[in-house]
Structures are given as structure tokens and as C-alpha cells.
Design a protein around this motif. Structure first.
Motif, PDB file in Angstrom:
ATOM      1  N   PRO A 258      28.055  28.920  35.788  1.00  0.00           N
ATOM      2  CA  PRO A 258      28.532  30.296  35.973  1.00  0.00           C
ATOM      3  C   PRO A 258      29.751  30.597  35.111  1.00  0.00           C
ATOM      4  N   SER A 259      29.924  31.885  34.820  1.00  0.00           N
ATOM      5  CA  SER A 259      30.973  32.292  33.882  1.00  0.00           C
ATOM      6  C   SER A 259      32.378  32.000  34.399  1.00  0.00           C
ATOM      7  N   PHE A 260      32.569  31.952  35.727  1.00  0.00           N
ATOM      8  CA  PHE A 260      33.925  31.723  36.216  1.00  0.00           C
ATOM      9  C   PHE A 260      34.427  30.323  35.878  1.00  0.00           C
ATOM     10  N   VAL A 261      33.529  29.424  35.486  1.00  0.00           N
ATOM     11  CA  VAL A 261      33.960  28.076  35.111  1.00  0.00           C
ATOM     12  C   VAL A 261      34.679  28.094  33.770  1.00  0.00           C
ATOM     13  N   THR A 262      34.170  28.893  32.824  1.00  0.00           N
ATOM     14  CA  THR A 262      34.704  28.870  31.457  1.00  0.00           C
ATOM     15  C   THR A 262      35.651  30.018  31.167  1.00  0.00           C
ATOM     16  N   GLU A 263      35.825  30.963  32.077  1.00  0.00           N
ATOM     17  CA  GLU A 263      36.763  32.061  31.837  1.00  0.00           C
ATOM     18  C   GLU A 263      38.186  31.533  31.709  1.00  0.00           C
ATOM     19  N   ARG A 264      38.917  32.054  30.736  1.00  0.00           N
ATOM     20  CA  ARG A 264      40.285  31.591  30.482  1.00  0.00           C
ATOM     21  C   ARG A 264      41.278  32.460  31.268  1.00  0.00           C
ATOM     22  N   ARG A 265      41.247  32.346  32.588  1.00  0.00           N
ATOM     23  CA  ARG A 265      42.173  33.087  33.431  1.00  0.00           C
ATOM     24  C   ARG A 265      42.372  32.334  34.732  1.00  0.00           C
ATOM     25  N   GLU A 266      43.473  32.655  35.368  1.00  0.00           N
ATOM     26  CA  GLU A 266      43.750  32.080  36.683  1.00  0.00           C
ATOM     27  C   GLU A 266      42.860  32.764  37.719  1.00  0.00           C
ATOM     28  N   GLY A 483      38.538  42.651  57.872  1.00  0.00           N
ATOM     29  CA  GLY A 483      38.977  41.984  56.668  1.00  0.00           C
ATOM     30  C   GLY A 483      38.362  40.622  56.509  1.00  0.00           C
ATOM     31  N   GLY A 484      37.892  40.370  55.304  1.00  0.00           N
ATOM     32  CA  GLY A 484      37.293  39.079  55.022  1.00  0.00           C
ATOM     33  C   GLY A 484      35.800  39.062  55.175  1.00  0.00           C
ATOM     34  N   ARG A 485      35.192  40.129  55.795  1.00  0.00           N
ATOM     35  CA  ARG A 485      33.745  40.102  55.963  1.00  0.00           C
ATOM     36  C   ARG A 485      33.021  40.787  54.821  1.00  0.00           C
ATOM     37  N   GLY A 486      33.597  41.839  54.236  1.00  0.00           N
ATOM     38  CA  GLY A 486      32.909  42.653  53.242  1.00  0.00           C
ATOM     39  C   GLY A 486      32.777  41.952  51.906  1.00  0.00           C
ATOM     40  N   LEU A 487      31.539  41.785  51.454  1.00  0.00           N
ATOM     41  CA  LEU A 487      31.299  41.172  50.144  1.00  0.00           C
ATOM     42  C   LEU A 487      30.345  42.005  49.299  1.00  0.00           C
ATOM     43  N   GLY A 488      29.689  43.008  49.899  1.00  0.00           N
ATOM     44  CA  GLY A 488      28.641  43.728  49.197  1.00  0.00           C
ATOM     45  C   GLY A 488      29.088  44.347  47.894  1.00  0.00           C
ATOM     46  N   LEU A 489      30.006  45.320  47.972  1.00  0.00           N
ATOM     47  CA  LEU A 489      30.466  45.991  46.758  1.00  0.00           C
ATOM     48  C   LEU A 489      31.228  45.048  45.848  1.00  0.00           C
ATOM     49  N   ALA A 490      31.897  44.054  46.429  1.00  0.00           N
ATOM     50  CA  ALA A 490      32.611  43.089  45.592  1.00  0.00           C
ATOM     51  C   ALA A 490      31.636  42.284  44.727  1.00  0.00           C
ATOM     52  N   LEU A 491      30.548  41.835  45.329  1.00  0.00           N
ATOM     53  CA  LEU A 491      29.551  41.087  44.566  1.00  0.00           C
ATOM     54  C   LEU A 491      28.865  41.971  43.542  1.00  0.00           C
ATOM     55  N   ILE A 492      28.614  43.223  43.907  1.00  0.00           N
ATOM     56  CA  ILE A 492      28.015  44.161  42.944  1.00  0.00           C
ATOM     57  C   ILE A 492      28.948  44.374  41.764  1.00  0.00           C
ATOM     58  N   SER A 493      30.228  44.585  42.049  1.00  0.00           N
ATOM     59  CA  SER A 493      31.205  44.816  40.976  1.00  0.00           C
ATOM     60  C   SER A 493      31.298  43.612  40.059  1.00  0.00           C
ATOM     61  N   GLN A 494      31.216  42.425  40.628  1.00  0.00           N
ATOM     62  CA  GLN A 494      31.270  41.217  39.803  1.00  0.00           C
ATOM     63  C   GLN A 494      30.120  41.192  38.806  1.00  0.00           C
ATOM     64  N   ILE A 495      28.906  41.480  39.267  1.00  0.00           N
ATOM     65  CA  ILE A 495      27.739  41.481  38.375  1.00  0.00           C
ATOM     66  C   ILE A 495      27.844  42.591  37.350  1.00  0.00           C
ATOM     67  N   ASP A 497      30.549  44.171  36.167  1.00  0.00           N
ATOM     68  CA  ASP A 497      31.600  43.890  35.187  1.00  0.00           C
ATOM     69  C   ASP A 497      31.169  42.819  34.194  1.00  0.00           C
ATOM     70  N   ARG A 498      30.467  41.811  34.683  1.00  0.00           N
ATOM     71  CA  ARG A 498      30.036  40.743  33.805  1.00  0.00           C
ATOM     72  C   ARG A 498      29.085  41.235  32.721  1.00  0.00           C
ATOM     73  N   ARG A 523      26.013  46.295  24.890  1.00  0.00           N
ATOM     74  CA  ARG A 523      27.176  45.906  25.676  1.00  0.00           C
ATOM     75  C   ARG A 523      28.392  45.751  24.799  1.00  0.00           C
ATOM     76  N   PRO A 524      29.569  46.187  25.255  1.00  0.00           N
ATOM     77  CA  PRO A 524      30.799  45.949  24.484  1.00  0.00           C
ATOM     78  C   PRO A 524      31.184  44.496  24.528  1.00  0.00           C
ATOM     79  N   THR A 525      31.871  44.063  23.489  1.00  0.00           N
ATOM     80  CA  THR A 525      32.389  42.702  23.472  1.00  0.00           C
ATOM     81  C   THR A 525      33.489  42.555  24.493  1.00  0.00           C
ATOM     82  N   ARG A 526      33.902  41.298  24.698  1.00  0.00           N
ATOM     83  CA  ARG A 526      34.962  41.030  25.673  1.00  0.00           C
ATOM     84  C   ARG A 526      36.251  41.740  25.291  1.00  0.00           C
TER      85      ARG A 526
END
Length: 534
Positions: A258-266, A483-495, A497-498, A523-526
């Protein structure tokens, strides 16, 4: 001896390489000298054969022998040829060994010393023989008259001392080459030693072994997934990371992580979905003197907890839906039985198959319009779920996806996006007029997924918070956000944005959430996406 052997791995490697280089270079030099000597001997044999055969085949040689004036006519000629070719001697003789010519005139008329039997049989041969001038390599060739009869022999030879002088002349060059190779090899080995010394920090092999054993034990014992990234590429995964990322066992590290392994960010406690698992991800960069070169990624499995929360949240709704479905099925069954009992079988069949025909029509339309089987299955399942909960879910007629392989999202990603949007819409729609409308359509090579519902929708601030990981608008028992239960829109946003897409929310004919993902070529470059965000 222990004091003579260096302690560090770099020093020990240097000593071993130095010894190996010296042995190899000396062996190569000796082999070169031996080969040079062998070449000289081979070349000498070719030379003596050529001289002997040339003189023996010359018609003047046979004429001189048969005329009885062999010495007078051939002695000057053989001496001239000997001087020009560097031969030690050239002897012309009679079949009975009597010499007609020789380098030493006092030996003319005396018998030739050496083997002549093969030549008398008509063959040219060579041998190493010790004669009047010492050990020599010589060739003997037969001399034939015009009738083919052997009338004499010609022998030409080079002394071994002359060959030794030629071979010794090549030794300085061979020695110079050996010395240059030795100096260059030692210098290269010394450079390798310095580099190895810096990389191992001067540690001894035993120290490195102990560090590796401890490092390997920690990797296998820790119950969190651990990925080590070097220069943007994963180089090490422990057992738990392989399990969570669904990577098979083996020494090789796959490149398609997955991309989060190689992303250069904290990364701090971000929730990601990998396959059927929900993971909490942290990524810490390791800084070196020449900048960031490596990072450590940790993974915690949140799948079971997330599943438990989801099951707890939907248990009541599913129970009510099943109870209602069971009651409705019983009513339909009683109606069918009653129609059969009163003799109206055709009406019973028509009543029983009406719902099936409607469902089959939806299946046929979606299968023909949408080329992604997983998405079709999702829409059919959500339609049934919405019907159980009393929500009218429709898929618009203009929904179409002809080529799933060229779509910018994979089947899993489309299911994640559409499924979460539909779940949110079913939960948020107006209970007095519950409806949900779904559109999945190709647009200019890209993909558009739109889900509308009869709910009140969200303003811009609330929508931004809903896209944050862990945020949910669903209330809990005390009325506070879950708080802590909602993942729907967060997971959608992740896909989204990627893949360089957009997600928007508006309130028009209802609450409408639209996801647009451009085609891969558009798609635009990074760097372009970062510039847009800036």
C-alpha cells in the motif's frame, strides 16, 4: 596471533582479501610465465619445421646432393638461411647420416647425431635432442629427387638455451603487469575496507551477529506489524506485517505494498483499509546526516474492533428488518395458499412471481449496464437491504460502466466508495420520505459516483469533519458524536485523494454527494496536486 588479526569486520575482510589477491596475482603471474615459455617452444617447433621443409622441398637441394657437390653448393646457402632465421644449425645429410653442411665446418663429413628413421620413411618430424651444440629442438625433413626417391635429409634446430633467453626477456614485462595488478587490487581493497568500516561502525563479526540475532528475535516477537523502508522502498517486514498486509511468507519483499508504506511523510494513527482489514498506521522517519533515507512503519489491527462496533450499531436495524420481512413473507404465503384453495391458481402464481420479476428486471438491467460484477452485487445487496429497512433505493437509468478494466478505480475501491456512500445515505434519509438514488457513470474516461438521499445533508464544516478519520455524525446513547466509529467518508476520501479525484456535497433536490475520479492519463502528478492544495 589474536593481536595480529584485526578485531573489526572491515579489518578482517581486508586481511582475507589481501591474502587472496596476493595468491591469485602470483599464481596468475606464474601461469603467464609458464604460458610464455610454452608458446616459445611451440613457436620454435613451427620455425624449425618451416626451415627444414623449405630447404628439403627446394629442387636445388636434391640436384646438389645427386651432383656430388652438395657441400660446395649447400654450405653457403644453409649458413645464409641460418643467419637470417636465427637457427642454431642447419644440416644437410645423406641417408647414411653423413653431413654435407654444418655450422661447425670441422663436423662436415662426420655422421649426424640424432633420430632420422621417421624421415627416411618419408615423414617430417620434430624432437628435443642433445647434439653437438647441446639440447635443441630440431626438425628433420626428407629430400626427394624428381622421381620421388629420398636422396638426403635436412635438419634444422634451435638450442634450448636460445629459447630460454627469449623467454627470460618477457619476464620483466610479466613482472611489471603483476606488480601493477597487485597495487591496484590492494588499493581497491583498502577503499572497500574504509567504506565497510564506516558502514559497520567498526564492529566485530561477533558483535554484528549478536545484533542481528536480537534484531531478528524482536521482529518475530513483537505483536505489531513492522515495516522498514529504505530510500522509499520497503526492505523488511516482520511476520505480523506480512499477515496484516496479506503478503505471503518468503525472503522477498513485494513491491506492490500500500502507498502509505512508501509515502515520505509522518503518519500518526491513521486508519487504512487493506483488503478486508482495518489498520491503524504510524510512520516515523529516520533522519541521517545526508537527509531522510529510511523510515519505520507500524501497523495495528483494528478489524475485529471495527467489526464489533459495526455489528453492534446495525444489530437492532437488522433485527427489525428481519422481523418485518418474516411477517411480510408469512402474509404473502397465506395469500398464495388462499388463492389456490379457492381455485385461482393463476392469480396465485402471478401474485407470487410479481416480486421475483421486478427483482430479475433489476438484475438484468444492472448486469447489462455495469461491467464490474462486484459493483453489481453491491448494488443488488444494498437494494435488498434498503427495501428491508423501508427505504426506496433506485439506480438511475443513465448508470453505465462499459469497461471495468479501464476504470480509474479497481473493483474493490468502487465497492468501498459506493458501499459507504449508500450506507451513509440510508442512515441519513428522511424517515417520512425515505429514498436513495444511486448513479454510477463513465464521464470522459473517468468515473462518477453520485448518491442522493432525502436527508437534510451537511454544511461545509460538518462535511469536512465527516471526512476526518474517526468522525461520525451517528449519535450514541448519550447523544454525543460517536467519535472513533466513523470511517465511511474517511475511507472514501483516502481512495479519492490517492487517485487525484474530488468529492463534493451539496443540497439540491436532496442531499447529494458526488465522487469524480479522472482517468489514469488525466490524473495530476504528485507535485501538481500539492500545488493545487497550496
Amino acid at each position: 596471533m589474536r593481536r595480529l588479526v584485526p578485531r573489526s569486520l572491515a579489518g578482517q575482510a581486508f586481511v582475507l582479501q589481501f591474502v587472496a589477491i596476493v595468491v591469485l596475482v602470483v599464481a596468475a603471474g606464474s601461469l603467464a610465465a609458464w604460458d610464455a615459455r610454452r608458446d616459445e617452444q611451440r613457436s620454435a617447433r613451427d620455425e624449425v619445421v618451416a626451415v627444414a621443409v623449405s630447404l628439403a622441398d627446394a629442387p636445388s637441394t636434391a640436384q646438389a646432393i645427386t651432383s656430388g657437390a652438395a657441400t660446395a653448393r649447400l654450405q653457403p646457402l644453409t649458413e645464409q638461411v641460418r643467419a637470417e632465421t636465427g637457427m642454431a644449425f642447419i644440416t644437410v645429410m645423406a641417408p647414411d647420416r653423413t653431413r654435407f653442411t654444418h655450422t661447425n665446418p670441422t663436423l662436415i663429413g662426420k655422421p649426424f647425431v640424432g633420430t632420422i628413421a621417421p624421415a627416411l620413411d618419408g615423414r617430417v618430424f620434430t624432437e628435443t635432442y642433445t647434439g653437438t651444440l647441446g639440447p635443441s629442438i630440431r626438425a628433420v625433413a626428407p629430400v626427394r629427387d624428381s622421381g620421388g626417391r629420398i636422396v638426403g635429409l635436412v635438419s634444422a634446430g634451435i638450442t634450448l638455451s636460445t629459447l630460454a633467453d627469449r623467454w627470460v626477456e618477457q619476464l620483466p614485462l610479466i613482472g611489471l603487469v603483476v606488480l601493477v595488478l597487485l597495487v591496484v587490487s590492494v588499493a581497491g581493497t583498502w577503499a572497500v575496507r574504509r567504506r565497510l568500516l564506516r558502514q559497520t561502525h567498526g564492529l566485530a563479526p561477533d558483535d554484528l551477529r549478536v545484533m542481528y540475532d536480537h534484531h531478528d528475535a524482536v521482529l518475530h516477537a513483537v505483536r505489531e506489524g513492522l515495516v522498514v523502508v529504505e530510500k522509499g522502498e520497503p526492505v523488511l517486514l516482520n511476520d505480523e506485517a506480512r499477515r496484516l498486509l496479506q503478503v505471503g511468507d518468503g525472503a522477498d519483499v513485494p513491491a506492490d505494498l500500500p502507498s502509505f508504506v512508501t509515502e515520505r511523510r509522518e503518519i500518526r494513527d491513521e486508519v487504512h483499509v487493506v483488503g478486508d482489514r482495518v489498520l491503524v498506521v504510524n510512520r516515523v522517519r529516520v533522519l541521517h546526516r545526508d537527509g531522510e533515507r529510511s523510515a519505520v512503519v507500524t501497523l495495528r489491527d483494528r478489524t475485529e474492533l471495527q467489526g464489533a462496533l459495526g455489528e453492534l450499531d446495525s444489530m437492532r436495524v437488522f433485527a427489525e428488518s428481519l422481523r418485518a420481512a418474516a411477517h411480510e413473507s408469512a402474509n404473502r404465503l397465506h395469500t398464495v395458499i388462499g388463492l389456490i384453495e379457492i381455485g385461482r391458481a393463476e392469480e396465485a402464481v402471478r401474485f407470487a412471481t410479481t416480486e421475483l420479476e421486478l427483482s430479475q428486471h433489476l438484475v438484468d438491467r444492472l448486469t447489462a449496464a455495469v461491467a464490474e460484477p462486484a459493483l453489481v452485487a453491491l448494488l443488488l445487496g444494498k437494494a435488498a437491504q434498503a427495501d428491508e429497512r423501508g427505504v426506496a433505493l433506485t439506480v438511475t437509468e443513465d448508470s453505465r460502466l462499459d469497461d471495468a478494466e479501464q476504470a480509474p478505480l479497481s473493483g474493490h475501491e468502487m465497492v468501498t466508495v459506493a458501499g459507504n456512500l449508500i450506507d451513509n445515505a440510508i442512515d441519513a434519509c428522511d424517515r417520512d420520505d425515505p429514498w436513495v438514488e444511486v448513479t454510477v457513470r463513465e464521464e470522459q474516461g473517468g468515473l462518477m459516483i453520485r448518491v442522493a438521499d432525502s436527508g437534510p445533508g451537511m454544511d461545509a464544516d460538518e462535511f469536512a469533519r465527516a471526512r476526518t478519520r474517526g468522525y461520525s455524525t451517528k449519535p450514541v446513547a448519550d447523544g454525543s458524536p460517536a467519535g472513533g466509529r466513523g470511517l465511511g467518508l474517511a475511507l472514501i476520501s483516502q481512495i479519492v485523494d490517492r487517485h487525484g479525484g474530488t468529492i463534493t456535497a451539496e443540497v439540491t433536490y436532496g442531499s447529494v454527494v458526488t465522487v469524480v475520479v479522472p482517468s489514469r492519463s488525466d490524473r495530476p502528478t504528485r507535485s501538481g496536486r500539492e500545488a493545487v492544495r497550496a
